[in-house]
Structure formats: C-alpha cells, structure tokens
Design an enzyme around this catalytic site. Structure first.
Site, PDB file in Angstrom:
ATOM      1  NE  ARG A  48      53.757  42.175   4.225  1.00 26.44           N
ATOM      2  CZ  ARG A  48      54.806  42.932   4.004  1.00 26.44           C
ATOM      3  NH1 ARG A  48      55.885  42.802   4.784  1.00 26.44           N
ATOM      4  NH2 ARG A  48      54.818  43.810   3.027  1.00 26.44           N
TER       5      ARG A  48
ATOM      6  CD  GLU B 116      51.843  46.945   9.695  1.00 26.40           C
ATOM      7  OE1 GLU B 116      52.653  47.849   9.977  1.00 26.40           O
ATOM      8  OE2 GLU B 116      52.208  45.822   9.292  1.00 26.40           O
TER       9      GLU B 116
ATOM     10  CG  HIS C  57      56.194  46.099   9.988  1.00 26.96           C
ATOM     11  ND1 HIS C  57      55.049  46.179   9.235  1.00 26.96           N
ATOM     12  CD2 HIS C  57      57.155  45.629   9.144  1.00 26.96           C
ATOM     13  CE1 HIS C  57      55.301  45.791   7.992  1.00 26.96           C
ATOM     14  NE2 HIS C  57      56.575  45.448   7.915  1.00 26.96           N
TER      15      HIS C  57
END
Length: 313
Positions: free
Chosen positions: A232, A261, A281
């Site tokens: 993360r 994101e 991601h």
C-alpha cells in the site's frame, strides 16, 4: 435476495454473469454495473436496494454504507479493505468478506519483474539500444547470493520468500507473526533494513504501518539496496523515498502503489527521482488473478447465503 455488482471486476461481463448464475443459482437477482463511479449519490442509488454488494477497490464511505439500507454483506473482490468504511459496517452488523489469496502469484511476479528490471537496467537498456548504443555503463547484478528482505510474511510474503530462495537469495523477514519456515531468517526491522540488498513490502495498511518506511528507516538501508512496494502506498513516506533516491542513500525502487489511486499527479516526487520503476497499481491485475478473485468472491456470497461465511474480515 439482490446482489449488486457495483463496478466492473475486470472479467468479461457475460463470463462473470454466467459464473454468477452457475455459482448462486437463478433465485438471486443480479444487477451488474459496467461503469465505475466515485459519486456518492450514484453509489447509493446503485446499492440502496441491495442485500449484497460486490465491490473491488472502489471506496465505499460511511455515507454510502448508510444509504444502502438493505445491505447485509459486502463481497470485496480485493485483499485489502482499507477503502471500506468498516466501522459503519460493524455498527450495522454487515458481513464483510475479502478475496485473500487471489493475487499471490500475480503480485509475486511483479516483485521479481521489478527487481530484475532494476538489477539488469532493462528500461535504460531498452532506450539505449534504440539509439544505437551499447551496454557501456549498464552492466547489472545477479540475484543469486543477495540478501532478500521481506517485511510481512503473509501469503504473498511467503510466496515471495520461496521465489527469492529459488533465485539463490538469502531470505530475511520481519513480521508480527514469526513462521517456522526453513530458510527464512526472522529479525527485527532495523536489522533487516541494514542487512538486506533488496527489501520488499507486504504488509496491510494500518495505523501502525503508515509510513513504516520513513526517512529514518531509509537511512538505515545500504547505498546499493533496492526497495520494492507492492503493498500500500502510505506504508512508505514517498517524499522521503524520493529524497533518499536523489541523495543516493539507496540505489533504486520499484513502486506499484501510491498515496492515491492512479491517475497519480504528474508532479509526484518519485517521478523525478533516479532509478525508479513505477506502475499504476497493477500488481494484482492479471487475467488469471481477476478470474480467481471472481470465483472466490462468488464462493464467499454462496457461503454467506448458506450461513457459513468465509474470508470474513
């Protein structure tokens, strides 16, 4: 019962709906949305009559949870659940299940793709050969014999450990749970950072792991060391990481996750730092992994309907 798949899950719509009916039968109503939205009112509109909502990494706030008044279960097609207002779910006794395990192979693949890419200078090699250049200044390193540090030895961390061992690395680990696995040397965090040539992060995002890797921790790492983050974004203080790279405190980094994101702002400090591979991601995102998680998600729904919930958070 009504199941709302509130966003696309990366699987062909017809294949997903066919799999849904095969797993759950014809008695459950299924509504599928093929667009992603972060608008609170629209999310409430989509989910207000749902008994079960299937969601991937779309943030579901307390307000959205409150607006979905019939909600009994959240089937999270993801491993992490830090994007879900879990407190709101607990207050209403909403069962939350994740899809732990679906991306173990996919994430591990990307970890070593990044390591090999950095060690063998794949990106600059690709550029220089297109400009009629040579290997001058681009001779790399081998993985064999390197000290490979893993922070967090859950399912993904353990798979990374096995692959690192297969490459001939010495494997070190730091984790809140110590596992009795041959070939893994558990140690404290500072010792791991001081010792290892490669450090790969595999911890969930919690208050205790936020900025776990900060300026002080980066200062412990060796000048030739690599940092890989497929966990993360906020686990790493990315401004401190960018400074460490620019100051040659460490040699390189592979980063798949950020504070937000993607799309990530173009002025992000890591984008001007040297020897960084960044990806949007995507560690979890392979065709195989997305199909695996759809199967796990639907099994979670089936088990919930049978009063035997699985993968409960």
């Amino acid at each position: 019962m009504k199941l709302v798949i509130i966003e696309p899950l990366g699987v062909d719509e017809q294949k997903l709906l066919s799999l849904t009916h095969d797993t759950l039968g014809q008695d459950i109503e299924v509504i599928y949305y093929d667009t992603r939205t972060t608008d609170t009112d629209e999310l409430i509109k989509r989910g207000q009559d749902a008994d079960i909502i299937a969601v991937s990494n779309l943030p579901l706030s307390r307000e959205v949870i409150a607006g979905c008044t019939n909600l009994k279960m959240l089937a999270v097609a993801f491993t992490g659940v830090d994007h879900i207002a879990l407190d709101a779910c607990r207050e209403r006794d909403i069962t939350v299940c994740n899809c732990s395990g679906y991306s173990n192979a996919a994430v591990t693949d990307l970890v070593f793709g990044m390591v090999v890419g950095l060690y063998r200078n794949l990106i600059p090699c690709n550029e220089v050969v297109r400009q009629e250049g040579t290997k001058q200044g681009l001779v790399g390193f081998e993985l064999e014999g390197k000290k490979f540090g893993i922070i967090g030895t859950g399912a993904i961390g353990m798979r990374v450990a096995k692959v690192a061992a297969a490459f001939g690395c010495e494997v070190y680990a730091y984790s809140r749970t110590v596992k009795n696995e041959e070939g893994i040397h558990y140690t404290d965090l500072d010792t791991l950072l001081k010792t290892c040539d490669i450090v790969s992060l595999h911890v969930p995002l919690t208050p205790s792991t936020t900025h776990l890797i900060n300026a002080d921790k980066l200062a412990l790492m060796q000048p030739h060391a690599l940092l890989i983050n497929t966990a993360r974004g906020p686990v790493v203080d990315t401004k401190a990481l960018a400074d460490a790279l620019c100051n040659h405190q460490i040699a390189g980094a592979g980063i798949d996750v950020f504070e937000v994101e993607p799309p990530v702002p173009s002025d992000h400090p890591l984008f001007s730092a040297p020897n960084v591979i960044v990806t949007p991601h995507i560690a979890f995102a392979t065709i195989e992994a997305l199909e695996k998680r759809a199967v796990i998600m639907l099994d979670n729904v089936k088990n919930f309907l049978s009063n035997t919930p699985t993968n409960v958070i």
